[in-house]
Design an enzyme around this catalytic site. Structure first.
Site, mmCIF file in Angstrom:
data_model
loop_
_atom_site.group_PDB
_atom_site.id
_atom_site.type_symbol
_atom_site.label_atom_id
_atom_site.label_comp_id
_atom_site.label_asym_id
_atom_site.label_seq_id
_atom_site.Cartn_x
_atom_site.Cartn_y
_atom_site.Cartn_z
ATOM 1 N N ASP A 7 2.067 2.299 -6.538
ATOM 2 C CA ASP A 7 2.538 2.898 -5.225
ATOM 3 C C ASP A 7 3.311 1.648 -4.599
ATOM 4 O O ASP A 7 4.313 1.895 -3.719
ATOM 5 C CB ASP A 7 1.316 3.582 -4.405
ATOM 6 C CG ASP A 7 1.768 4.100 -3.380
ATOM 7 O OD1 ASP A 7 1.097 3.688 -2.229
ATOM 8 O OD2 ASP A 7 2.827 4.661 -3.193
ATOM 9 N N ASP A 22 7.751 0.611 -3.632
ATOM 10 C CA ASP A 22 8.134 0.313 -2.269
ATOM 11 C C ASP A 22 9.074 -0.995 -2.060
ATOM 12 O O ASP A 22 10.340 -1.086 -1.558
ATOM 13 C CB ASP A 22 7.024 0.527 -1.284
ATOM 14 C CG ASP A 22 6.952 2.135 -0.784
ATOM 15 O OD1 ASP A 22 7.468 3.045 -1.576
ATOM 16 O OD2 ASP A 22 6.508 2.548 0.309
HETATM 17 C C1 IPM Z 1 4.601 8.177 -2.767
HETATM 18 C C2 IPM Z 1 3.799 8.413 -1.445
HETATM 19 C C3 IPM Z 1 2.436 9.215 -1.846
HETATM 20 C C4 IPM Z 1 1.221 8.410 -2.568
HETATM 21 C C5 IPM Z 1 2.047 9.877 -0.684
HETATM 22 C C6 IPM Z 1 2.897 10.632 -0.063
HETATM 23 C C7 IPM Z 1 0.793 10.733 -1.329
HETATM 24 O O1 IPM Z 1 3.322 7.034 -0.886
HETATM 25 O O2 IPM Z 1 4.921 9.170 -3.468
HETATM 26 O O3 IPM Z 1 4.697 6.696 -3.001
HETATM 27 O O4 IPM Z 1 0.344 7.736 -1.942
HETATM 28 O O5 IPM Z 1 1.452 8.201 -3.716
HETATM 29 MN MN MN Z 2 4.249 5.350 -1.798
#
Ligand code: IPM
Ligand code: MN
Length: 362
Positions: free
Chosen positions: A250, A254
């Site tokens: 996660d 990003d």
């Molecule tokens: C992602 C988002 C999700 C996560 C949230 C919206 C549940 O951050 O898909 O990266 O934490 O996995």
């Molecule tokens: Mn995320």
């Protein structure tokens, strides 16, 4: 091959409706009127506020029986459960766990016309995929953690041999289908973990290494989760496929998106053996909802991932070529530089970017 494929659409919250409808417009342009049959269903924090259900049973049943699900985004700040966690996110998480979507596939690719925050990197030099294990790790504790008298609270990091084996095999199979890392053309799977500190990550690394022995043509590489954040900035062209536990995946996905134009350029495919959920990885961006200023590109590219996944599953060339067409149209719009979305410093509205992609499809 099927005559028609059933797609559930989940608009959701915030910018979700805008970007999901944008992707539908592009899918209709790319596939015509009979190849895909869409069914819109409710879900998310707004629906929870109205009905008490973030994922109604009839929506879940529809996702379970459809060929694929396309999702906008979910989450409204302040709409939380008693334990403080956000309701909207539960939509994704319930679908992930109930449909066993164990591989969260997140391409990180720098397109022509998009300026990377990393100076001097050009289109084609950053082109890798993060495969995030999507059904265990630290997320296995969601809703199951311990809270003792509001003094001691724990969440547990869970790993299973089955869970690690299958996401590792998925990652090595993906590397086999790709063209290798931009730097050297080497098919490579980088295992991202903290094996030096925690036995769960040492287990993750050991199981991935066992799986690697079945793929002599794919190089295995290792990087600690802290170190890889530097490598992703200093040598992004080294990476081909990165496999990581849920929470690390996660976070680094990003960071990766941030190097190729931001979350507006972050599609995702959440895949299990029998189901697929496709969505931009950007979230609901409530601050810009309803203003027609969100970039639809992450969801449009997720729709292309959906067509390619369906095309491969059903050996349907119509779907594969439609996926190629959408990706090519997005490439052309970005390379032309005439329709730049707000999140990339331009003034092109969601609707204008969508129309530009449709024009290039035409
Ligand atoms: C992602 C988002 C999700 C996560 C949230 C919206 C549940 O951050 O898909 O990266 O934490 O996995
Ligand atoms: Mn995320």
């Amino acid at each position: 091959m099927k005559n028609t494929y059933d797609i559930v659409t989940l608009d959701g919250d915030g910018i979700g409706p805008e970007v999901c409808q944008a992707a539908l417009q592009v899918l209709r342009e790319a596939c015509g009127s009979s190849l895909l049959r869409f069914a819109s269903h409710e879900g998310g924090a707004g629906h929870y506020q109205r009905s008490g259900f973030v994922l109604p049973q009839e929506t879940f049943d529809a996702c379970r029986t459809a060929d694929a699900t396309l999702h906008g985004a979910a989450g409204i700040p302040g709409v939380t459960y008693a334990d403080g966690t956000e309701v909207g996110n539960d939509l994704h998480l319930q679908l992930r766990f109930k449909l066993d979507l164990f591989a969260n596939v997140r391409p990180i690719r720098l397109y022509q016309g998009v300026k990377s925050t990393l100076s001097d990197w050009k289109a084609g030099q950053i082109d890798y995929v993060i495969v995030r294990e999507n059904t265990e790790g630290l997320y296995a504790s969601r809703g199951a953690g311990v809270n003792l008298r509001d003094e001691l609270v724990t969440d547990t990091l869970v790993m299973t041999r089955k869970g690690v084996e299958r996401v590792a095999q998925f990652s090595f199979d993906l590397a086999r289908r790709r063209h290798g890392a931009p730097r050297d053309g080497q098919r490579r799977v980088t295992v991202c973990d903290k094996a030096n500190i925690l036995k769960t990550y040492a287990f993750f690394r050991a199981v991935c290494t066992e799986v690697a022995s079945q793929y002599p043509d794919v190089q295995i590489d290792y990087a600690y989760a802290d170190a890889i954040t530097v490598h992703m900035l200093k040598k992004p062209d080294f990476y081909d496929v990165i496999v990581a536990e849920n929470m690390f995946g996660d976070i680094i996905s990003d960071l990766g998106a941030g190097t190729v134009g931001g979350l507006g350029m972050a599609p995702s495919a959440e895949l299990g053996l029998d189901h697929g959920l496709f969505q931009g990885a950007h979230g609901s961006a409530p601050d810009i909802a309803g203003q027609d200023v969100a970039s639809p590109l992450a969801t449009i590219l997720s729709a292309a991932l959906m067509l390619r996944w369906l095309g491969d599953r059903h050996a349907d060339e119509r779907l594969r070529s439609a996926a190629d067409g959408i990706e090519k149209a997005v490439e052309e719009v970005l390379a032309a530089g005439q329709t730049v979305p707000y999140d990339q410093g331009g003034t092109a509205r969601c609707s204008e970017v969508t129309q530009a992609v449709c024009r290039h499809l035409g």
